[in-house]
Design an enzyme around this catalytic site. Structure first.
Site, short mmCIF file in Angstrom:
data_model
loop_
_atom_site.label_atom_id
_atom_site.label_comp_id
_atom_site.label_asym_id
_atom_site.label_seq_id
_atom_site.Cartn_x
_atom_site.Cartn_y
_atom_site.Cartn_z
N PHE A 286 0.83 -1.21 0.00
CA PHE A 286 0.00 0.00 0.00
C PHE A 286 0.86 1.26 0.00
O PHE A 286 1.88 1.34 0.68
CB PHE A 286 -0.88 0.00 1.25
CG PHE A 286 -1.58 1.31 1.53
CD1 PHE A 286 -2.78 1.62 0.91
CD2 PHE A 286 -1.03 2.24 2.41
CE1 PHE A 286 -3.43 2.82 1.16
CE2 PHE A 286 -1.67 3.44 2.67
CZ PHE A 286 -2.87 3.73 2.05
N LYS A 482 -24.36 -16.92 -4.42
CA LYS A 482 -23.10 -17.31 -3.78
C LYS A 482 -21.99 -16.58 -4.52
O LYS A 482 -21.74 -16.83 -5.70
CB LYS A 482 -22.88 -18.83 -3.86
CG LYS A 482 -21.60 -19.31 -3.18
CD LYS A 482 -21.45 -20.83 -3.28
CE LYS A 482 -20.15 -21.30 -2.67
NZ LYS A 482 -19.97 -22.75 -2.81
N TRP A 483 -21.33 -15.65 -3.82
CA TRP A 483 -20.34 -14.73 -4.42
C TRP A 483 -18.95 -15.27 -4.11
O TRP A 483 -18.44 -15.10 -3.02
CB TRP A 483 -20.54 -13.33 -3.85
CG TRP A 483 -19.72 -12.24 -4.46
CD1 TRP A 483 -18.37 -12.07 -4.35
CD2 TRP A 483 -20.20 -11.17 -5.26
NE1 TRP A 483 -17.98 -10.95 -5.04
CE2 TRP A 483 -19.09 -10.37 -5.60
CE3 TRP A 483 -21.47 -10.80 -5.71
CZ2 TRP A 483 -19.22 -9.21 -6.38
CZ3 TRP A 483 -21.58 -9.66 -6.49
CH2 TRP A 483 -20.48 -8.88 -6.81
N ASP A 484 -18.32 -15.91 -5.10
CA ASP A 484 -17.08 -16.63 -4.84
C ASP A 484 -15.86 -15.83 -5.31
O ASP A 484 -15.97 -14.87 -6.08
CB ASP A 484 -17.12 -17.99 -5.54
CG ASP A 484 -16.40 -19.07 -4.75
OD1 ASP A 484 -15.55 -18.73 -3.90
OD2 ASP A 484 -16.69 -20.26 -4.97
N ASN A 486 -11.89 -17.33 -6.01
CA ASN A 486 -11.14 -18.58 -5.86
C ASN A 486 -9.65 -18.49 -6.15
O ASN A 486 -9.05 -19.47 -6.59
CB ASN A 486 -11.77 -19.66 -6.74
CG ASN A 486 -12.98 -20.28 -6.09
OD1 ASN A 486 -12.96 -20.61 -4.92
ND2 ASN A 486 -14.06 -20.42 -6.84
N CYS A 532 -18.05 -15.86 -0.30
CA CYS A 532 -17.23 -17.08 -0.37
C CYS A 532 -15.90 -16.70 -0.99
O CYS A 532 -15.84 -15.84 -1.88
CB CYS A 532 -17.94 -18.14 -1.20
SG CYS A 532 -17.02 -19.71 -1.32
N GLY A 535 -13.98 -20.94 -0.04
CA GLY A 535 -14.42 -21.25 1.32
C GLY A 535 -14.33 -20.00 2.16
O GLY A 535 -14.93 -18.98 1.87
N ASP A 540 -14.71 -11.79 7.03
CA ASP A 540 -14.38 -10.60 7.80
C ASP A 540 -15.61 -9.72 7.94
O ASP A 540 -16.59 -9.87 7.21
CB ASP A 540 -13.23 -9.83 7.14
CG ASP A 540 -13.53 -9.44 5.69
OD1 ASP A 540 -14.35 -8.54 5.48
OD2 ASP A 540 -12.93 -10.05 4.77
N ASP A 554 -14.44 -24.56 2.60
CA ASP A 554 -14.73 -25.62 1.63
C ASP A 554 -14.68 -27.00 2.27
O ASP A 554 -15.14 -27.98 1.67
CB ASP A 554 -13.72 -25.56 0.47
CG ASP A 554 -14.09 -24.52 -0.58
OD1 ASP A 554 -15.24 -24.02 -0.55
OD2 ASP A 554 -13.24 -24.21 -1.43
N GLU A 620 -32.08 -42.51 5.10
CA GLU A 620 -31.27 -41.30 5.17
C GLU A 620 -32.10 -40.07 4.82
O GLU A 620 -31.98 -39.01 5.48
CB GLU A 620 -30.06 -41.42 4.24
CG GLU A 620 -29.00 -42.40 4.73
CD GLU A 620 -27.91 -42.63 3.71
OE1 GLU A 620 -26.72 -42.64 4.11
OE2 GLU A 620 -28.23 -42.82 2.51
#
Length: 733
Positions: A286, A482-484, A486, A532, A535, A540, A554, A620
């Site tokens: 930074f 679902k905002w990934d 990776n 996400c 995982g 935060d 994950d 099950e």
């Protein structure tokens, strides 16, 4: 309700005492006769000016500011300071460092003024804790450099009934020329007393937020990320505590940074055994050019103190995050139980296969079908397609809108996976806009998961993403995203900045992410976004401002997850933890655990499933149906009750936790390993009313709260490894 002065200012001679009080804590600062802002105290209420504890010797080679003449006991190198500066005689870790137009890098901040306002301050372009106006007061203290027109405004938001103090800083340049900020931390906390430990939360992909406690010796400790995210490897959260502090006893401070990018926490024990903690944006990646009359806003730190151990500290953080960080419809509302197709199908699916899973899911009480990676562009592996956010109808064998409509027609909500901040080189988007990828000119970029990062510092990129995502939300009536994310960010470079300002990119990337998420939250208030990052790599408080739940890891293995969720729970409420039941052998660990164990661990979060229901037996499926009923019955207790850790799964042969509200108690967990002729474990409960009676819903046995907390309750004998435990007690009136 108890009434007291939240922010008290006492002026005497040339000194000013600032006293910030919450229900159970006191934070104290003083402006001395040299206009130095000293930190005096953060801890239990004392009803006293705590400066009497500051007694300093003449420490050799610790120099003095010019005003003190020959008083060799007054040194910035030894005093506890409220916001430490670089280059003027304090040789401990500094909170701020700037380069002036003449090339010098010293800054000496002295008190100028203060103001008090009702309600909570806000931070431009950044998430921050919000208030309902009456539950928070804000203090702003303005400091000025002695030799330039550089100002720093220290901001404090005091939530009196929540034992929370928020901190941030604003740097303002009123020089004729620009300055370069090299370090701009959000807070500095000097602790001039005590023998202390650090608790931090380290990890790696699929093993995030692992609890570790270490003594503070004479050293500088750093916990940080340079990965472009808050990371799997370290959490931007820290606890400092007394040596004897435990769940129910002792003094402890906690701090968590509301920021989703590169961060650093530094903790130093100095030559006088004092401890300094600073936290903020990582200066290794930074710098920031601040032109005349411009301001720079640091992210916010949420601080809390407990004199009753870790449980109370966690409750303070859980309360503020649930009620004053998470926003919108789902901040407190029950979340839909979902099923995600990823571990059921990976990339190998069409609409018919998704519908088969959805129909079975609907029949057993699951509320929402989530379509994961592989529905868009040319995407049959992780080597292509990212950035092409339009449905692959040849693969689906119908339109995405039709698939969504069919799922909704069977009474389910419909959710979908995006990875907006990434781009594949084998994509139409990359072919049309290769300059939108993050890479350094003339240097071959590094890849992770066969993908590059999309440069969302650029407004045209953000516009493209918003238009693509919002079109699908509208066309398909999307209920959940679902905002990934990776991969980590390397090869940092953007064409939107000059060569001399490239180190601004990391922070501008986070600002771009927040801007995009804010626009989607504003325009689609009923949309549930789950964060996400491979995982739990971006778990935060900054992300929780936009996404009220985050995929915790994950790794869905029940044994591993008990440890991951244990560490996560010290700061973050259970309602924010994305947790699912998956198939066995587990796809990450290969471990086989009973369905009951997987279910009880996943219930300690926003509950869901990640497996192909159509491969399960009727028994099950019936067990899952009953587990969903149990979760829905206790959902409000789990998500909004007080949470207690009843064991440490790193040391004990079991992971146990407890939820408590005014009317009932739920104890859950798993016993890891069974033994022949096993003795029963006795667990003491917490948070009950001593004189009230509680009845066990299964056995109808009645206990007093005092008996359960002091004598405890016997756990069932485990038969088989990973034996699930669930005890429900209701208060008798």
């Amino acid at each position: 309700m108890e009434v007291y002065i939240v922010i008290e200012v006492i002026k005497k001679d040339k000194e000013i005492l600032f006293n910030l009080e919450t229900k159970n804590s006191m934070y104290q600062m003083k402006v001395d006769k040299y206009n130095v802002l000293k930190h005096l105290w953060y801890g239990s209420k004392t009803l006293s000016d705590m400066e009497y504890l500051l007694d300093y010797p003449d420490v050799g080679f610790s120099g003095q500011i010019s005003e003190v003449d020959d008083d060799s006991t007054y040194s910035l190198d030894t005093l506890p300071l409220e916001y430490s500066c670089f280059g003027v005689g304090d040789f401990r870790v500094p909170a701020i460092s700037v380069i002036h137009n003449n090339g010098s890098d010293a800054i000496d901040l002295r008190y100028e003024s203060y103001s008090i306002k009702k309600g909570k301050y806000s931070i431009k372009d950044l998430p921050s804790v919000y208030s309902n106006y009456s539950d928070c007061d804000s203090l702003e203290i303005t400091l000025k450099d002695t030799s330039s027109d550089v100002y720093v405004v220290l901001k404090y938001g005091v939530f009196n009934n929540k034992d929370i103090i928020c901190r941030s800083a604003v740097i303002r340049n009123e020089e004729e020329n620009s300055i370069k900020i090299n370090k701009a931390f959000s807070m500095c906390l000097d602790i001039p007393y005590g023998s202390l430990d650090i608790i931090h939360f380290h990890g790696r992909h699929a093993m995030e937020r692992q609890f570790e406690r270490i003594p503070i010796t004479h050293n500088i400790y750093e916990f940080s990320s340079t990965r472009g995210t808050s990371s799997h490897q370290e959490s931007p959260s820290i606890i400092i505590c007394d040596k004897n502090c435990n769940e129910e006893f002792g003094n402890c401070f906690g701090a968590t940074l509301m920021y989703s990018g590169n961060f650093k926490t530094q903790i130093e024990r100095d030559q006088l055994n004092q401890v300094r903690m600073i936290m903020g944006i990582n200066p290794d990646t930074f710098s920031w050019t601040l032109e005349q009359n411009e301001e720079f806003f640091t992210p916010e730190v949420i601080l809390s103190f407990s004199d009753k151990g870790f449980s109370k500290l966690s409750h303070n953080f859980h309360d503020i995050i649930r009620n004053n960080v998470c926003r919108g419809k789902y901040s407190l509302e029950s979340r839909p139980v979902l099923i995600n197709n990823w571990e059921a199908t990976y990339f190998d699916f069409d609409a018919l296969k998704i519908l088969e899973i959805a129909k079975t899911a609907s029949s057993i009480g699951i509320d929402m079908m989530v379509l994961d990676d592989g529905w868009f562009g040319k995407r049959d592996s992780d080597k292509s397609g990212l950035g092409d956010w339009y449905a692959n109808e040849d693969k689906l064998k119908m339109s995405l809108k039709d698939l969504a409509s069919k799922i909704k027609s069977i009474g389910m909500k419909f959710g979908i996976w995006f990875e907006p901040e990434m781009i594949s080189e084998d994509s139409n988007l990359y072919r049309n806009h290769p300059d939108w990828a993050v890479k350094i000119p003339g240097r071959k970029p590094g890849r992770s998961r066969n993908q590059l990062v999309l440069d969302i510092t650029r407004s045209d990129v953000r516009d493209y993403l918003y238009e693509s995502i919002s079109r699908i939300i509208k066309d398909c009536s999307i209920d959940y995203i679902k905002w990934d994310f990776n991969r980590s960010i390397s090869d940092m470079y953007t064409y939107s900045l000059s060569s001399s300002n490239q180190k601004e990119m990391g922070h501008r990337f986070v600002l771009g992410l927040y801007e995009l998420l804010e626009k989607l939250n504003h325009d689609f208030p009923n949309l549930l976004i789950e964060g996400c990052c491979g995982g739990g790599g971006r778990f935060d408080a900054g992300m929780l401002y936009y996404c009220p739940q985050i995929w915790c890891s994950d790794n869905t293995d029940a044994y591993d997850r008990s440890k991951i969720q244990y560490g996560t729970s010290f700061i973050f409420p259970i309602s924010t933890i994305g947790s699912h039941v998956s198939a066995v052998p587990n796809h990450q660990s290969g471990r086989i655990t009973p369905l009951s164990a997987r279910s009880v661990v996943a219930m300690a979060g926003s509950f869901g499933y990640e497996l192909d229901l159509n491969t399960l037996s009727d028994l099950e499926l019936e067990n899952i149906k009953q587990d969903i009923k149990i979760f829905k019955k206790f959902n409000k207790l789990i998500h909004n009750g007080d949470y207690y850790r009843l064991s440490n799964p790193n040391d004990d042969n079991f992971a146990l936790w407890e939820f408590v509200n005014d009317n009932e108690v739920l104890v859950q967990g798993i016993i890891f390993r069974s033994e022949a002729n096993q003795l029963r474990y006795n667990i003491k409960l917490k948070g009950l009313k001593e004189n009230m009676e509680y009845i066990d819903s299964n056995t109808n046995k009645v206990y007093t709260g005092s008996a359960l907390m002091n004598g405890g309750i016997l756990l069932p004998k485990a038969f088989g490894d990973y034996y699930s435990v669930m005890i429900h007690l209701k208060k008798q009136y």
